[in-house]
Write an enzyme that holds these catalytic residues in place. Structure first.
Site, PDB file in Angstrom:
ATOM      1  CB  CYS A   2       2.960  -4.140   3.464  1.00  0.00           C
ATOM      2  SG  CYS A   2       3.636  -2.826   1.852  1.00  0.00           S
ATOM      3  NE  ARG A  49       7.795  -0.180   1.992  1.00  0.00           N
ATOM      4  CZ  ARG A  49       8.716   1.471   1.634  1.00  0.00           C
ATOM      5  NH1 ARG A  49       9.026   1.563   2.648  1.00  0.00           N
ATOM      6  NH2 ARG A  49       8.909   1.446  -0.086  1.00  0.00           N
ATOM      7  CG  LEU A  50       8.989  -7.428   0.058  1.00  0.00           C
ATOM      8  CD1 LEU A  50      10.157  -7.756   0.534  1.00  0.00           C
ATOM      9  CD2 LEU A  50       7.547  -8.121  -0.836  1.00  0.00           C
ATOM     10  CB  ILE A  53       7.979   2.018  -5.255  1.00  0.00           C
ATOM     11  CG1 ILE A  53       7.071   0.937  -6.133  1.00  0.00           C
ATOM     12  CG2 ILE A  53       7.561   3.406  -5.301  1.00  0.00           C
ATOM     13  CD1 ILE A  53       8.476   0.397  -7.408  1.00  0.00           C
ATOM     14  CG  ASN A  74      -0.244  -6.419   0.511  1.00  0.00           C
ATOM     15  OD1 ASN A  74      -0.028  -6.263  -0.236  1.00  0.00           O
ATOM     16  ND2 ASN A  74      -1.247  -7.235   0.615  1.00  0.00           N
ATOM     17  CD  GLU A  76       4.165  -2.427  -5.659  1.00  0.00           C
ATOM     18  OE1 GLU A  76       4.561  -1.049  -6.368  1.00  0.00           O
ATOM     19  OE2 GLU A  76       5.144  -2.934  -5.477  1.00  0.00           O
ATOM     20  CG  ASP A  99       2.369   2.302  -4.927  1.00  0.00           C
ATOM     21  OD1 ASP A  99       3.362   2.609  -3.693  1.00  0.00           O
ATOM     22  OD2 ASP A  99       1.957   0.970  -5.255  1.00  0.00           O
ATOM     23  N   GLY A 366       1.707 -15.673 -14.718  1.00  0.00           N
ATOM     24  CA  GLY A 366       1.456 -16.029 -16.022  1.00  0.00           C
ATOM     25  C   GLY A 366      -0.188 -16.347 -15.614  1.00  0.00           C
TER      26      GLY A 366
END
Length: 652
Positions: A2, A49-50, A53, A74, A76, A99, A366
């Site tokens: 977010c 918000r994106l 979850i 913002n 995870e 979360d 990566g």
């Protein structure tokens, strides 16, 4: 994933809703799925918000059960489900399965120490309206950004600087003291930013602001990269390799947590290929991979990415970027990044993010492996140079200086050989600044800046040296990696965040799970660089997952044909922009030296590609944010019409 923004005031404020709306609207790209506000007499919290979850239930700002605390967040927390039972047993009542609520209840239960429970990437603010206290925290490695402003009466915070600039009490002005570090390294590695009075909360830190009585702002570091320690029971090399594989599998699996489609950025290099291969083994269903390349084949890694995708069996997608695509998108991307762009690859990262965003909302990347396992060529070469320089020290200083000056000025050596010698201990002074920083890091050295800047700096290396000197007892390699993790890596992560979030896509970095980082720091140096092989332990740990020629191929490092482009006739507007006497750079550069530098570069007498790139970015940034001349660049720099980047068909 977010965008967050908000502010608190010492005295009750009016008109907060309109200000908060402008702040959150400026970062709508970070969260196009939902938005929300909480406003009381002292605080205004906003959220874009994106949804990743608990798509239906994760609306923010989110209150606790009594609506006395509110959170905007913002990131995870990948272990939130494991933390939840203890909080339920303690009496906390959940209304969602996301979360965000675990962070809020965790703060209620443990206070600031709650951050020690979390594995993931995060930046959040919690407002305790009964106690008039604000708590903000940022994850350990700096994966998620958090900027703030504090003048003793107003405290404002946001995921991006542009949101802070929407507040009427905050104006954009230059922190000129930071220009030398920016010209040298391409970024600012301390808490200050190029915007005066706007700072970043540093990785592994949290802050508390108590508005009762005399306002008090306290910032505390809660985590740092651990110092390598000698173990009483030294594992064998095979045991180290096995443990690394086990831990990497765990951190990748943890980052597959999602209620929406996810994919993988695939360069065809070791790091992204290894993660993609593990995702393919662990995921239920097809795995989508995304790659970016250039029309100039010599700089494109698309062939390697295709090879990996075919080998492990992913649904692969590619995009090709050309010179016009690249430069005509640069101004908008500098605006997204809020700062001059350090690496040309940031632009390409944005293009592959656009490609991925059509199909997924989450990607794994990566980033971080090179800073953990000594993946950069500079790490190995610097160790060799340092060792050789100690032996070379028996040569009298005067003779060494004569040889050094002779290499720099002779016409008896070809340009390529002269350049190579100038990167060795023979062509450099025996100091960290010359042998390592000027040699491999800096675009503009202190000497060059003394000629270029109208007010020459006294030093440019201070922040890097602060981290280098923080651990004098560590090995040279460990010191290099620590300094990289505290400076270079933080900027890489900011690039990753801003360039992907500009397209409304979340990126996750499995190598930077903090427990994985803590483990990696204890791996012996000999397993990171082994007989000249860099990232040796990682290669051994994943060599059964990938073709051998992918695992052991020479690192390209996401190259961009920027050197070739800057010698193209179409680049003329770029030089015109840099030399504009009415634009931003003219206020603090020695214009004669600037003209001379460009003349030497364009005539082929000197390769100043990195320096030209720094100046282009700084010029555009200044006009975009400070001089009010945004419109001159907003639609592109090059006169040619913007060519759409080429999306290649999925290989069969």
């Amino acid at each position: 994933m977010c965008g967050i923004a908000g502010f608190v005031t010492v005295a009750p404020a009016s008109g907060s809703e309109g200000v908060l709306r402008r702040m959150t609207d400026s970062i709508a790209h970070r969260g196009p799925d939902d938005y929300g506000y909480h406003i009381d007499g002292w605080a205004a919290l906003g959220h874009r918000r994106l949804s990743i979850i608990d798509v239906a239930g994760g609306h923010q700002p989110m209150p606790n059960e009594t609506r006395s605390m509110w959170i905007v967040y913002n990131g995870e927390i990948f272990n939130h489900a494991a933390i939840r039972p203890a909080l339920v047993r303690a009496g906390h009542q959940y209304q969602t399965r996301c979360d965000t609520e675990t962070i809020l209840h965790g703060y209620e239960q443990w206070g600031p120490a709650c951050v020690e429970q979390f594995r993931g990437m995060f930046a959040f603010a919690i407002w305790d309206q009964d106690r008039r206290k604000l708590f903000c925290a940022r994850d350990r490695l700096g994966i998620k950004p958090l900027y703030y402003y504090w003048d003793g009466r107003l405290f404002a915070f946001a995921s991006e600087i542009k949101a802070l600039l929407e507040h009427p009490s905050i104006s954009a002005s230059l922190e000129e003291e930071l220009i030398p570090e920016l010209l040298a390294f391409g970024y600012v590695s301390e808490e200050r930013t190029l915007f005066r009075n706007i700072r970043k909360l540093m990785p592994g830190h949290h802050l508390s602001l108590d508005l009762r009585g005399q306002p008090k702002l306290e910032i505390e570091q809660y985590w740092d990269v651990p110092t390598p320690e000698a173990s009483r029971e030294t594992p064998s090399d095979d045991e180290w390799i096995k443990e690394l594989r086990t831990r990497l599998e765990e951190t990748v699996e943890m980052r597959l947590m999602s209620d929406v489609p996810l994919g993988m950025f695939l360069s065809g290099g070791l790091d992204s290929s290894a993660i993609a291969a593990l995702i393919r083994r662990q995921a239920n269903g097809p795995v989508k991979t995304f790659a970016v390349g250039y029309r100039e084949e010599a700089y494109s890694e698309l062939g390697y990415a295709r090879q990996v995708a075919a080998s492990i069996g992913t649904e692969h997608h590619e995009i090709v970027v050309g010179m016009e695509d690249f430069f005509n998108n640069l101004p908008k991307l500098i605006w997204h990044e809020d700062e001059p762009i350090n690496w040309p690859s940031s632009v390409s990262l944005n293009f592959v993010s656009r490609l991925a965003a059509v199909q997924v909302k989450v990607v794994l990347t990566g980033e971080g492996s090179d800073e953990l396992f000594a993946g950069y060529e500079r790490h190995r070469i610097n160790l060799l140079n340092q060792k050789a320089a100690r032996a070379y020290g028996i040569v009298p200083a005067g003779l060494r200086r004569t040889i050094r000056d002779g290499i720099a000025g002779t016409r008896l050596l070809g340009g390529n050989l002269r350049r190579k010698l100038q990167h060795t201990f023979i062509g450099r002074e025996d100091t960290l600044e010359s042998l390592y920083l000027d040699n491999f890091y800096c675009a503009f050295s202190l000497e060059q800046q003394n000629r270029l800047l109208s007010s020459p700096p006294s030093a440019v290396y201070g922040n890097y040296l602060r981290y280098w000197n923080a651990r004098p007892e560590a090995s040279p390699l460990a010191r290099m990696l620590y300094a990289d993790q505290k400076t270079y890596l933080v900027e890489l992560l900011m690039k990753q965040d801003q360039m992907s979030m500009a397209t409304s896509i979340e990126s996750r970095v499995p190598f930077l799970d903090h427990t994985f980082v803590e483990f990696a720091m204890h791996i012996p140096d000999r397993l990171k660089i082994h007989g000249g092989e860099q990232k040796y332990i990682l290669k051994k740990a994943v060599e059964d997952l990938l073709p051998r020629d992918i695992v052991y191929r020479k690192k390209m490092g996401f190259p961009t044909p920027i050197r070739q482009w800057l010698r193209d006739a179409r680049a003329e507007p770029l030089y015109t922009a840099i030399q504009d006497r009415q634009a931003f750079l003219a206020s603090f550069l020695n214009l004669k030296e600037l003209d001379s530098l460009i003349t030497r570069h364009r005539s082929g007498l000197e390769d100043a590609t990195d320096r030209i790139w720094r100046l282009i970015n700084l010029q555009l940034w200044g006009d975009l944010f400070l001089t009010g001349k945004r419109e001159r660049w907003w639609d592109g720099i090059l006169p040619a019409a913007v060519a759409e980047p080429e999306v290649l068909p999925t290989p069969v």
